[in-house]
Design an enzyme around this catalytic site. Structure first.
Site, PDB file in Angstrom:
ATOM      1  N   GLY A   1      38.605  44.648  44.739  1.00  0.00           N
ATOM      2  CA  GLY A   1      39.895  45.041  45.298  1.00  0.00           C
ATOM      3  C   GLY A   1      39.851  46.352  46.071  1.00  0.00           C
ATOM      4  O   GLY A   1      40.893  46.913  46.404  1.00  0.00           O
TER       5      GLY A   1
ATOM      6  N   ASN B   1      40.422  33.793  42.192  1.00  0.00           N
ATOM      7  CA  ASN B   1      41.122  34.368  41.043  1.00  0.00           C
ATOM      8  C   ASN B   1      42.437  34.944  41.555  1.00  0.00           C
ATOM      9  O   ASN B   1      42.447  35.986  42.193  1.00  0.00           O
ATOM     10  CB  ASN B   1      40.231  35.463  40.420  1.00  0.00           C
ATOM     11  CG  ASN B   1      40.939  36.202  39.307  1.00  0.00           C
ATOM     12  OD1 ASN B   1      41.989  35.771  38.825  1.00  0.00           O
ATOM     13  ND2 ASN B   1      40.356  37.323  38.887  1.00  0.00           N
ATOM     14  N   TRP B   2      43.508  34.239  41.247  1.00  0.00           N
ATOM     15  CA  TRP B   2      44.819  34.666  41.793  1.00  0.00           C
ATOM     16  C   TRP B   2      45.443  35.797  40.985  1.00  0.00           C
ATOM     17  O   TRP B   2      46.488  36.323  41.353  1.00  0.00           O
ATOM     18  CB  TRP B   2      45.774  33.457  41.861  1.00  0.00           C
ATOM     19  CG  TRP B   2      45.341  32.417  42.861  1.00  0.00           C
ATOM     20  CD1 TRP B   2      44.199  32.414  43.624  1.00  0.00           C
ATOM     21  CD2 TRP B   2      46.042  31.214  43.223  1.00  0.00           C
ATOM     22  NE1 TRP B   2      44.145  31.293  44.414  1.00  0.00           N
ATOM     23  CE2 TRP B   2      45.269  30.534  44.190  1.00  0.00           C
ATOM     24  CE3 TRP B   2      47.245  30.640  42.809  1.00  0.00           C
ATOM     25  CZ2 TRP B   2      45.662  29.324  44.755  1.00  0.00           C
ATOM     26  CZ3 TRP B   2      47.643  29.422  43.369  1.00  0.00           C
ATOM     27  CH2 TRP B   2      46.852  28.781  44.334  1.00  0.00           C
ATOM     28  N   LYS B   3      44.831  36.121  39.861  1.00  0.00           N
ATOM     29  CA  LYS B   3      45.311  37.224  39.004  1.00  0.00           C
ATOM     30  C   LYS B   3      46.814  37.056  38.715  1.00  0.00           C
ATOM     31  O   LYS B   3      47.317  35.935  38.654  1.00  0.00           O
ATOM     32  CB  LYS B   3      45.010  38.569  39.664  1.00  0.00           C
ATOM     33  CG  LYS B   3      43.557  38.694  40.104  1.00  0.00           C
ATOM     34  CD  LYS B   3      43.173  40.097  40.447  1.00  0.00           C
ATOM     35  CE  LYS B   3      41.776  40.101  41.029  1.00  0.00           C
ATOM     36  NZ  LYS B   3      41.236  41.427  41.227  1.00  0.00           N
TER      37      LYS B   3
ATOM     38  N   HIS C   1      36.560  39.174  32.813  1.00  0.00           N
ATOM     39  CA  HIS C   1      36.827  39.875  34.074  1.00  0.00           C
ATOM     40  C   HIS C   1      36.983  41.364  33.785  1.00  0.00           C
ATOM     41  O   HIS C   1      37.488  41.746  32.729  1.00  0.00           O
ATOM     42  CB  HIS C   1      38.104  39.309  34.709  1.00  0.00           C
ATOM     43  CG  HIS C   1      38.302  39.788  36.107  1.00  0.00           C
ATOM     44  ND1 HIS C   1      38.818  41.040  36.393  1.00  0.00           N
ATOM     45  CD2 HIS C   1      38.025  39.211  37.301  1.00  0.00           C
ATOM     46  CE1 HIS C   1      38.859  41.194  37.705  1.00  0.00           C
ATOM     47  NE2 HIS C   1      38.378  40.103  38.283  1.00  0.00           N
TER      48      HIS C   1
ATOM     49  N   GLU D   1      30.230  41.043  39.227  1.00  0.00           N
ATOM     50  CA  GLU D   1      31.289  41.691  39.997  1.00  0.00           C
ATOM     51  C   GLU D   1      31.214  43.204  39.788  1.00  0.00           C
ATOM     52  O   GLU D   1      31.758  43.717  38.788  1.00  0.00           O
ATOM     53  CB  GLU D   1      32.658  41.208  39.529  1.00  0.00           C
ATOM     54  CG  GLU D   1      32.853  39.717  39.684  1.00  0.00           C
ATOM     55  CD  GLU D   1      34.330  39.372  39.756  1.00  0.00           C
ATOM     56  OE1 GLU D   1      34.767  38.897  40.813  1.00  0.00           O
ATOM     57  OE2 GLU D   1      35.048  39.616  38.772  1.00  0.00           O
TER      58      GLU D   1
ATOM     59  N   GLY E   1      39.079  37.477  44.749  1.00  0.00           N
ATOM     60  CA  GLY E   1      40.435  37.843  44.380  1.00  0.00           C
ATOM     61  C   GLY E   1      41.346  37.817  45.596  1.00  0.00           C
ATOM     62  O   GLY E   1      41.860  36.773  46.001  1.00  0.00           O
ATOM     63  N   GLY E   2      41.540  38.995  46.211  1.00  0.00           N
ATOM     64  CA  GLY E   2      42.492  39.158  47.310  1.00  0.00           C
ATOM     65  C   GLY E   2      42.429  38.076  48.374  1.00  0.00           C
ATOM     66  O   GLY E   2      43.474  37.500  48.745  1.00  0.00           O
TER      67      GLY E   2
ATOM     68  N   SER F   1      35.459  42.037  46.858  1.00  0.00           N
ATOM     69  CA  SER F   1      35.869  42.132  48.254  1.00  0.00           C
ATOM     70  C   SER F   1      35.139  41.152  49.185  1.00  0.00           C
ATOM     71  O   SER F   1      34.816  41.490  50.324  1.00  0.00           O
ATOM     72  CB  SER F   1      35.719  43.577  48.755  1.00  0.00           C
ATOM     73  OG  SER F   1      36.545  44.446  47.998  1.00  0.00           O
TER      74      SER F   1
ATOM     75  N   GLU G   1      39.033  43.447  34.706  1.00  0.00           N
ATOM     76  CA  GLU G   1      40.406  43.872  34.394  1.00  0.00           C
ATOM     77  C   GLU G   1      40.741  43.559  32.935  1.00  0.00           C
ATOM     78  O   GLU G   1      41.517  44.286  32.315  1.00  0.00           O
ATOM     79  CB  GLU G   1      41.390  43.198  35.370  1.00  0.00           C
ATOM     80  CG  GLU G   1      41.268  43.815  36.756  1.00  0.00           C
ATOM     81  CD  GLU G   1      41.567  42.876  37.915  1.00  0.00           C
ATOM     82  OE1 GLU G   1      42.197  41.825  37.708  1.00  0.00           O
ATOM     83  OE2 GLU G   1      41.135  43.196  39.042  1.00  0.00           O
TER      84      GLU G   1
HETATM   85  C1  PEP Z   1      38.071  39.694  41.462  1.00  0.00           C
HETATM   86  O1  PEP Z   1      39.067  40.190  40.974  1.00  0.00           O
HETATM   87  O2  PEP Z   1      37.408  38.901  40.789  1.00  0.00           O
HETATM   88  C2  PEP Z   1      37.698  40.069  42.815  1.00  0.00           C
HETATM   89  C3  PEP Z   1      36.476  39.865  43.184  1.00  0.00           C
HETATM   90  O3  PEP Z   1      38.692  40.632  43.596  1.00  0.00           O
HETATM   91  P1  PEP Z   1      38.570  40.993  45.166  1.00  0.00           P
HETATM   92  O4  PEP Z   1      37.944  39.813  45.842  1.00  0.00           O
HETATM   93  O5  PEP Z   1      39.960  41.248  45.592  1.00  0.00           O
HETATM   94  O6  PEP Z   1      37.691  42.212  45.240  1.00  0.00           O
END
Ligand code: PEP
Length: 250
Positions: free
Chosen positions: A173, A9-11, A95, A167, A234-235, A213, A97
């Site tokens: 994050g 997920n590049w957000k 998600h 999640e 994500g990251g 994470s 967010e």
């Molecule tokens: C996400 O936003 O779906 C996520 C899991 O982010 P991260 O891996 O950065 O925690």
């Protein structure tokens, strides 16, 4: 049979040249077959470009969000028809967010899910508790409540097109990851909960991804758990090598 899936997920990261650069790096690193489906979710303006750039690979380009309505006066929104017309077949819905920053409710997410499934798309439906709910010990109820309100109007046939992503919000994050045991506990709980509505076969066939994470250093032990069928990342998905190293963890 449920599938192993790794979705990045590049957000709201990467402009056009960064999107193209990341895709080029991913393609360069795709030197072997991975034991999982690979998906990337760039920002909406770059989906078409990303779709075309990956058409000679097994990477699937997916959307981060979609509108619940079919078309019309919804300024700033993107419809399932638009996504479908550029080849997008999967969308992330719910998600944290979207839930927390944009106030997307379970009811809205249920509507988005039905709209996407109605177009024949696959849905990655996200759920997860906040830290207070984890500390208060009501995380099972929180997450099953999200699943019940978001997905329990579907038929078992529709549910075959849904991937669940657990999640925990406190792990997104933050660098803090749920332990493999915490992930397994929730995933097993979710699978039994899905069984109560959709039956054993559908529940067993549903891929349940973990997100929060995930990185190359922790992916193997999380993915080794029997009810964890992959990750939503994500990251670490913004770096081609880390994403591919995570894919190697299956
Ligand atoms: C996400 O936003 O779906 C996520 C899991 O982010 P991260 O891996 O950065 O925690």
């Amino acid at each position: 049979m449920r599938k192993n899936i790794l979705a990045g997920n590049w957000k709201m990261n990467c402009d056009l040249s960064q999107t193209q650069g990341l895709i080029t790096d991913l393609k360069t690193g795709l030197v072997k077959d991975f034991n999982c489906e690979l998906m990337i979710a760039p920002s909406h303006p770059f989906l078409y470009n990303a779709f075309n750039s990956t058409s000679d690979t097994l990477i699937e380009v997916v959307a981060q969000n979609v509108c619940e309505a079919q078309n019309g006066a919804y300024t700033g929104e993107i419809s399932v028809d638009m996504l479908d017309s550029i080849g997008i077949k999967t969308v992330i819905i719910g998600h944290s967010e979207r839930r927390d920053t944009y106030g997307e409710t379970n009811e809205l997410l249920a509507a988005k899910t039905k709209t996407a499934l109605g177009k024949g798309m696959r849905v990655i439906f996200c759920c997860g508790e906040h830290l207070e709910q984890r500390k208060a010990g009501n995380y099972f109820e929180t997450v099953t409540g999200q699943i019940e309100k978001g997905l329990f109007d579907l038929t078992a046939k529709q549910m075959e097109q849904v991937v669940v992503a657990y999640e925990p919000v406190w792990a997104i994050g933050t660098g803090e990851t749920a332990s493999p045991e915490q992930a397994q506990e929730m995933h097993a709980h979710l699978r039994s909960f899905l069984e109560t509505k959709f039956g054993k076969e559908t529940a067993n066939n549903t891929s349940i991804l973990y997100g929060g994470s995930v990185k190359p250093s922790n992916a193997s032990e999380i993915f080794a758990k029997p009810d964890v069928d992959g990750g939503l990342v994500g990251g670490a998905s913004l770096d081609a090598q880390s994403f591919l190293d995570i894919a190697n963890a299956f």
